[in-house]
Write a protein that holds these residues in place. Structure first.
Motif, PDB file in Angstrom:
ATOM      1  N   SER A 212      81.917 -55.299   6.091  1.00 52.65           N
ATOM      2  CA  SER A 212      80.451 -55.355   6.094  1.00 52.65           C
ATOM      3  C   SER A 212      79.961 -56.640   5.445  1.00 52.65           C
ATOM      4  O   SER A 212      80.696 -57.300   4.693  1.00 52.65           O
ATOM      5  CB  SER A 212      79.863 -54.141   5.374  1.00 52.65           C
ATOM      6  OG  SER A 212      80.198 -54.150   4.004  1.00 52.65           O
ATOM      7  N   ILE A 213      78.704 -56.983   5.768  1.00 48.58           N
ATOM      8  CA  ILE A 213      78.052 -58.164   5.195  1.00 48.58           C
ATOM      9  C   ILE A 213      76.689 -57.741   4.658  1.00 48.58           C
ATOM     10  O   ILE A 213      75.870 -57.171   5.396  1.00 48.58           O
ATOM     11  CB  ILE A 213      77.871 -59.288   6.227  1.00 48.58           C
ATOM     12  CG1 ILE A 213      79.217 -59.677   6.865  1.00 48.58           C
ATOM     13  CG2 ILE A 213      77.229 -60.512   5.575  1.00 48.58           C
ATOM     14  CD1 ILE A 213      79.103 -60.699   7.987  1.00 48.58           C
ATOM     15  N   VAL A 214      76.472 -57.978   3.372  1.00 45.71           N
ATOM     16  CA  VAL A 214      75.151 -57.784   2.774  1.00 45.71           C
ATOM     17  C   VAL A 214      74.382 -59.083   2.994  1.00 45.71           C
ATOM     18  O   VAL A 214      74.735 -60.132   2.445  1.00 45.71           O
ATOM     19  CB  VAL A 214      75.260 -57.443   1.274  1.00 45.71           C
ATOM     20  CG1 VAL A 214      73.866 -57.352   0.646  1.00 45.71           C
ATOM     21  CG2 VAL A 214      76.021 -56.136   1.080  1.00 45.71           C
ATOM     22  N   CYS A 215      73.362 -59.029   3.836  1.00 45.76           N
ATOM     23  CA  CYS A 215      72.663 -60.229   4.302  1.00 45.76           C
ATOM     24  C   CYS A 215      71.467 -60.527   3.408  1.00 45.76           C
ATOM     25  O   CYS A 215      70.569 -59.682   3.254  1.00 45.76           O
ATOM     26  CB  CYS A 215      72.205 -60.028   5.738  1.00 45.76           C
ATOM     27  SG  CYS A 215      73.566 -59.750   6.894  1.00 45.76           S
ATOM     28  N   ILE A 216      71.437 -61.710   2.852  1.00 47.14           N
ATOM     29  CA  ILE A 216      70.402 -62.079   1.885  1.00 47.14           C
ATOM     30  C   ILE A 216      69.582 -63.255   2.392  1.00 47.14           C
ATOM     31  O   ILE A 216      70.085 -64.108   3.120  1.00 47.14           O
ATOM     32  CB  ILE A 216      71.021 -62.411   0.514  1.00 47.14           C
ATOM     33  CG1 ILE A 216      71.921 -63.655   0.617  1.00 47.14           C
ATOM     34  CG2 ILE A 216      71.829 -61.230  -0.010  1.00 47.14           C
ATOM     35  CD1 ILE A 216      72.447 -64.152  -0.702  1.00 47.14           C
ATOM     36  N   GLY A 217      68.314 -63.299   2.023  1.00 46.16           N
ATOM     37  CA  GLY A 217      67.491 -64.476   2.269  1.00 46.16           C
ATOM     38  C   GLY A 217      66.902 -64.596   3.656  1.00 46.16           C
ATOM     39  O   GLY A 217      65.919 -65.318   3.847  1.00 46.16           O
ATOM     40  N   GLU A 218      67.472 -63.923   4.642  1.00 48.75           N
ATOM     41  CA  GLU A 218      67.004 -64.013   6.027  1.00 48.75           C
ATOM     42  C   GLU A 218      67.149 -62.645   6.689  1.00 48.75           C
ATOM     43  O   GLU A 218      68.126 -61.943   6.446  1.00 48.75           O
ATOM     44  CB  GLU A 218      67.830 -65.026   6.815  1.00 48.75           C
ATOM     45  CG  GLU A 218      67.786 -66.436   6.284  1.00 48.75           C
ATOM     46  CD  GLU A 218      68.861 -67.324   6.901  1.00 48.75           C
ATOM     47  OE1 GLU A 218      68.737 -68.555   6.787  1.00 48.75           O
ATOM     48  OE2 GLU A 218      69.837 -66.787   7.479  1.00 48.75           O
ATOM     49  N   PRO A 219      66.212 -62.273   7.553  1.00 47.71           N
ATOM     50  CA  PRO A 219      66.340 -60.990   8.253  1.00 47.71           C
ATOM     51  C   PRO A 219      67.366 -61.046   9.373  1.00 47.71           C
ATOM     52  O   PRO A 219      67.567 -62.095   9.991  1.00 47.71           O
ATOM     53  CB  PRO A 219      64.934 -60.756   8.814  1.00 47.71           C
ATOM     54  CG  PRO A 219      64.344 -62.120   8.955  1.00 47.71           C
ATOM     55  CD  PRO A 219      64.936 -62.952   7.845  1.00 47.71           C
ATOM     56  N   VAL A 220      68.005 -59.915   9.628  1.00 45.13           N
ATOM     57  CA  VAL A 220      68.899 -59.799  10.792  1.00 45.13           C
ATOM     58  C   VAL A 220      68.394 -58.700  11.727  1.00 45.13           C
ATOM     59  O   VAL A 220      69.082 -58.336  12.678  1.00 45.13           O
ATOM     60  CB  VAL A 220      70.355 -59.499  10.364  1.00 45.13           C
ATOM     61  CG1 VAL A 220      70.975 -60.708   9.678  1.00 45.13           C
ATOM     62  CG2 VAL A 220      70.439 -58.266   9.474  1.00 45.13           C
ATOM     63  N   ARG A 221      67.189 -58.192  11.456  1.00 42.00           N
ATOM     64  CA  ARG A 221      66.602 -57.162  12.304  1.00 42.00           C
ATOM     65  C   ARG A 221      65.183 -57.543  12.714  1.00 42.00           C
ATOM     66  O   ARG A 221      64.499 -58.299  12.022  1.00 42.00           O
ATOM     67  CB  ARG A 221      66.567 -55.809  11.586  1.00 42.00           C
ATOM     68  CG  ARG A 221      67.932 -55.256  11.250  1.00 42.00           C
ATOM     69  CD  ARG A 221      67.859 -53.810  10.786  1.00 42.00           C
ATOM     70  NE  ARG A 221      69.162 -53.364  10.302  1.00 42.00           N
ATOM     71  CZ  ARG A 221      70.158 -52.964  11.080  1.00 42.00           C
ATOM     72  NH1 ARG A 221      69.976 -52.934  12.395  1.00 42.00           N
ATOM     73  NH2 ARG A 221      71.310 -52.599  10.562  1.00 42.00           N
ATOM     74  N   ASN A 222      64.772 -56.984  13.838  1.00 43.87           N
ATOM     75  CA  ASN A 222      63.383 -57.076  14.271  1.00 43.87           C
ATOM     76  C   ASN A 222      62.572 -55.982  13.572  1.00 43.87           C
ATOM     77  O   ASN A 222      63.123 -55.123  12.882  1.00 43.87           O
ATOM     78  CB  ASN A 222      63.295 -56.895  15.791  1.00 43.87           C
ATOM     79  CG  ASN A 222      64.042 -57.981  16.536  1.00 43.87           C
ATOM     80  OD1 ASN A 222      63.833 -59.168  16.302  1.00 43.87           O
ATOM     81  ND2 ASN A 222      64.924 -57.573  17.442  1.00 43.87           N
ATOM     82  N   ALA A 223      61.271 -55.996  13.800  1.00 40.20           N
ATOM     83  CA  ALA A 223      60.401 -54.999  13.168  1.00 40.20           C
ATOM     84  C   ALA A 223      60.746 -53.572  13.600  1.00 40.20           C
ATOM     85  O   ALA A 223      60.494 -52.626  12.853  1.00 40.20           O
ATOM     86  CB  ALA A 223      58.941 -55.311  13.489  1.00 40.20           C
ATOM     87  N   ASP A 224      61.340 -53.415  14.791  1.00 38.61           N
ATOM     88  CA  ASP A 224      61.716 -52.075  15.263  1.00 38.61           C
ATOM     89  C   ASP A 224      63.134 -51.693  14.844  1.00 38.61           C
ATOM     90  O   ASP A 224      63.674 -50.693  15.329  1.00 38.61           O
ATOM     91  CB  ASP A 224      61.564 -51.970  16.786  1.00 38.61           C
ATOM     92  CG  ASP A 224      62.496 -52.919  17.542  1.00 38.61           C
ATOM     93  OD1 ASP A 224      63.258 -53.678  16.877  1.00 38.61           O
ATOM     94  OD2 ASP A 224      62.475 -52.901  18.783  1.00 38.61           O
ATOM     95  N   PHE A 225      63.738 -52.485  13.969  1.00 40.33           N
ATOM     96  CA  PHE A 225      65.065 -52.259  13.383  1.00 40.33           C
ATOM     97  C   PHE A 225      66.224 -52.585  14.325  1.00 40.33           C
ATOM     98  O   PHE A 225      67.385 -52.429  13.946  1.00 40.33           O
ATOM     99  CB  PHE A 225      65.229 -50.830  12.838  1.00 40.33           C
ATOM    100  CG  PHE A 225      64.240 -50.494  11.778  1.00 40.33           C
ATOM    101  CD1 PHE A 225      64.131 -51.267  10.637  1.00 40.33           C
ATOM    102  CD2 PHE A 225      63.385 -49.409  11.927  1.00 40.33           C
ATOM    103  CE1 PHE A 225      63.201 -50.969   9.651  1.00 40.33           C
ATOM    104  CE2 PHE A 225      62.453 -49.098  10.945  1.00 40.33           C
ATOM    105  CZ  PHE A 225      62.365 -49.879   9.805  1.00 40.33           C
ATOM    106  N   THR A 226      65.937 -53.016  15.541  1.00 37.15           N
ATOM    107  CA  THR A 226      67.019 -53.538  16.373  1.00 37.15           C
ATOM    108  C   THR A 226      67.462 -54.877  15.792  1.00 37.15           C
ATOM    109  O   THR A 226      66.695 -55.557  15.101  1.00 37.15           O
ATOM    110  CB  THR A 226      66.555 -53.744  17.820  1.00 37.15           C
ATOM    111  OG1 THR A 226      65.423 -54.640  17.834  1.00 37.15           O
ATOM    112  CG2 THR A 226      66.166 -52.417  18.461  1.00 37.15           C
ATOM    113  N   LEU A 227      68.702 -55.250  16.071  1.00 40.86           N
ATOM    114  CA  LEU A 227      69.183 -56.534  15.587  1.00 40.86           C
ATOM    115  C   LEU A 227      68.416 -57.667  16.254  1.00 40.86           C
ATOM    116  O   LEU A 227      68.176 -57.640  17.469  1.00 40.86           O
ATOM    117  CB  LEU A 227      70.679 -56.685  15.868  1.00 40.86           C
ATOM    118  CG  LEU A 227      71.614 -55.783  15.046  1.00 40.86           C
ATOM    119  CD1 LEU A 227      73.050 -55.927  15.534  1.00 40.86           C
ATOM    120  CD2 LEU A 227      71.536 -56.111  13.564  1.00 40.86           C
ATOM    121  N   ASN A 228      68.025 -58.668  15.467  1.00 43.26           N
ATOM    122  CA  ASN A 228      67.409 -59.857  16.051  1.00 43.26           C
ATOM    123  C   ASN A 228      68.494 -60.749  16.644  1.00 43.26           C
ATOM    124  O   ASN A 228      69.682 -60.394  16.669  1.00 43.26           O
ATOM    125  CB  ASN A 228      66.530 -60.586  15.027  1.00 43.26           C
ATOM    126  CG  ASN A 228      67.325 -61.126  13.832  1.00 43.26           C
ATOM    127  OD1 ASN A 228      68.548 -61.245  13.863  1.00 43.26           O
ATOM    128  ND2 ASN A 228      66.611 -61.464  12.767  1.00 43.26           N
TER     129      ASN A 228
END
Length: 435
Positions: A212-228
Motif C-alpha cells: 500500500s501507499i499512503v499518499c500525501i500532498g496530492e489527491p489520488v481520487r475525484n470528488a466521487d471517490f473514483t481514482l483520478n
C-alpha cells in the motif's frame, strides 16, 4: 445521517457533531480551549474583548459567535497566537509557503506527542499496524512538520521505518529490495517516476513487498471517490492499495482514508470541523465547502475557526468501517488557486488530470503568470525528449477537449526541469509555481 440531539438543534446552525458522545467530549474540550486562549493568547484575548465574548456561556454558542481566523491574520500577527514562552518550544516549524510567505508554528513537547498520536491513529485508519515496515519518502528536516509526524507516528505504532527522503529512485528501490517495506509514505506524483525507473532497470516491482501507499500532498481520487488520472496511472501498473490523506501544518492533524476509500476520517479528539459555504453557513451532506478547523489539545499555537482555503465535499453519515466521525472528500480546489484563463475558470487539479492522462509525461511543472493587463497565463513545462510536432498537436487537442483552452507548452532538458521542480530550498516538489 444520525438524528441530532434536541440540545444541538437549539444551538446556532453549525453542525459540529452528530454523535452524542463526540458532541459532549468536544463541548468540554472547547470550554477548556476558550479558558486557555483567554489566559495565554494575545490574539484571541483581543478578539474576545472586541466581540464582548463571555467564554462562560455554552461553548458551541461561543464558537458560533467568533469570527473566522484567516491566513492573513496568522501571517500578520504570527507571534500573537503563541501561548507559551519560546523557551518551552520543543520544535520550530513553518508552513510550506506555496502561495505566500511561510508562517512560523511552535510546538511544545505535548504538541509533538499529539502529532505522533494523530499520525499513529491515521496510519492505523489506513489499515497499517505494528507488523508493517514503512518507507518514508518525504523530508524529515527543513522545518517540515509532516515528515516528523510520520516518523513519530510509525514509532508509536511500534513498527519499523526506513527514512529515505524524497527523490532518488535508485535509493528507493535499493531500500525496497534490501528492507522489504510493506507501506510507502509518498507524494503520489513521484510514483510514476519510480515505476519508470523500475521499467528501465528491469526491477521486478510487481513482486515487491509493497502492499500500500499512503499518499500525501496530492489527491489520488475525484470528488466521487473514483481514482483520478494519477491514481489510475499508478494502480494500472502496480497492484497496490492507495490511501488518500489530507493535512496541514495549521491543524497539526490529518484526515486519512480507511480501506473503503470514501473520505478521510476526522479525529474528533484533535479537531472541531466546520465545512462552510461562501456565507459562512455549514454545508449539508455531500456538498462542497471550505474547510474550517478549531484545534483541540494544542499548547503552543491553538487556532479557533481557522479558514484553510481548501474546498472539499463533506460527509456526516457513518462510514462502512463503523467510524461515525465526519469525513472529507479530496480537495476539490484551493480558493487562492483559481485561475481565470481566456474566459474560463480553471483549478490546477484539472490541469494535473490532463497531464496525468498522457503516459509519455512523467515530469511537468505548471507556471502561472500575468500579462500586462493582469490576465492569467498558463505555461506547461515538459521534458524536451518527448517533444515532437505530433505530440504537441495531440496534447493541445486533449487540453481543448477537456478544458476548452490550450496552455502554452515549453520544453526543457530533463535535468533543468528536475532542478526547477526539486529545489534545494523547498521541501516538496514544485508542481505549480506562481511567477
Amino acid at each position: 445521517m444520525q438524528k441530532r440531539t434536541e440540545k444541538l438543534n437549539q444551538l446556532p446552525a453549525i453542525e459540529f457533531a452528530t454523535d452524542k458522545k463526540i458532541y459532549a467530549f468536544q463541548e468540554k474540550k472547547l470550554a477548556q480551549l476558550f479558558k486557555y486562549v483567554d489566559k495565554n493568547s494575545k490574539y484571541y484575548q483581543a478578539i474576545f474583548k472586541k466581540k464582548r465574548i463571555d467564554i462562560n456561556q455554552n461553548p458551541y454558542s461561543v464558537l458560533a459567535k467568533l469570527p473566522f481566523t484567516t491566513k492573513d491574520d496568522l501571517a500578520r500577527q504570527n507571534d500573537d497566537f503563541l501561548c507559551v514562552p519560546k523557551n518551552k518550544i520543543a520544535d520550530f516549524v513553518t508552513t510550506s509557503g506555496t502561495l505566500s510567505d511561510p508562517v512560523a508554528f511552535y510546538l511544545t513537547k505535548k504538541d509533538v506527542e499529539r502529532l505522533a498520536y494523530n499520525e499513529c491513529i491515521s496510519l492505523q485508519c489506513a489499515n497499517a499496524g505494528k507488523n508493517d515496515i514503512f518507507q518514508l519518502m518525504t523530508t524529515i528536516d527543513k522545518r517540515f512538520m509532516a515528515g516528523l509526524a510520520y516518523y513519530l507516528g510509525v514509532t508509536l505504532i511500534n513498527a519499523g521505518i526506513i527514512r529515505v527522503g524524497p527523490g532518488a529512485p535508485y535509493l528507493q528501490w535499493d531500500s525496497i529490495q534490501r528492507f522489504h517495506p510493506t507501506v510507502l509514505i509518498a507524494i503520489p506524483s513521484f510514483i510514476p517516476l519510480l515505476l519508470k525507473y523500475a521499467h528501465e532497470n528491469n526491477i521486478d516491482f510487481k513482486n515487491s513487498s509493497v502492499k500500500s501507499i499512503v499518499c500525501i500532498g496530492e489527491p489520488v481520487r475525484n470528488a466521487d471517490f473514483t481514482l483520478n488520472e494519477l491514481g489510475k496511472r499508478i494502480t494500472s501498473q502496480w497492484n497496490v492499495k492507495l490511501y488518500s490523506t489530507y493535512a496541514s501544518t495549521e491543524m497539526g492533524a490529518a484526515f486519512t482514508e480507511c480501506e473503503h476509500g470514501i473520505g478521510g476520517h476526522l479525529h474528533a479528539e484533535l479537531l472541531i470541523l466546520e465545512v462552510v459555504d461562501e456565507k459562512g453557513k455549514v454545508v449539508t451532506e455531500g456538498e462542497v465547502g471550505e474547510v474550517v478547523i478549531t484545534t483541540l489539545g494544542i499548547e503552543g499555537m491553538p487556532l479557533i475557526r481557522y479558514q484553510t482555503g481548501d474546498l472539499c465535499n463533506v460527509y456526516y453519515a457513518p462510514c462502512k468501517c463503523g467510524r461515525n466521525t465526519t469525513r472529507l472528500g479530496p480537495i476539490v480546489a484551493r480558493k487562492q488557486q483559481m485561475i481565470k484563463y481566456k474566459g474560463t475558470t480553471i483549478f490546477p487539479a484539472a490541469i494535473f488530470d490532463v497531464l496525468n492522462m498522457v503516459h509519455e509525461i512523467d515530469l511537468f511543472q505548471i507556471e502561472i503568470s500575468c500579462d500586462e493587463f493582469e490576465n492569467d497565463l498558463i505555461s506547461i513545462l515538459l521534458p524536451s525528449e518527448i517533444y515532437s510536432e505530433a505530440f504537441e498537436h495531440t496534447l493541445n487537442s486533449i487540453f481543448r477537449s477537456k478544458l476548452r483552452v490550450t496552455p502554452a507548452l515549453k520544453f526543457l532538458t530533463r535535468d533543468n526541469l528536475i532542478k526547477k521542480i526539486l529545489k534545494e530550498d523547498k521541501r516538496k516538489p514544485e508542481r505549480i509555481i506562481y511567477i
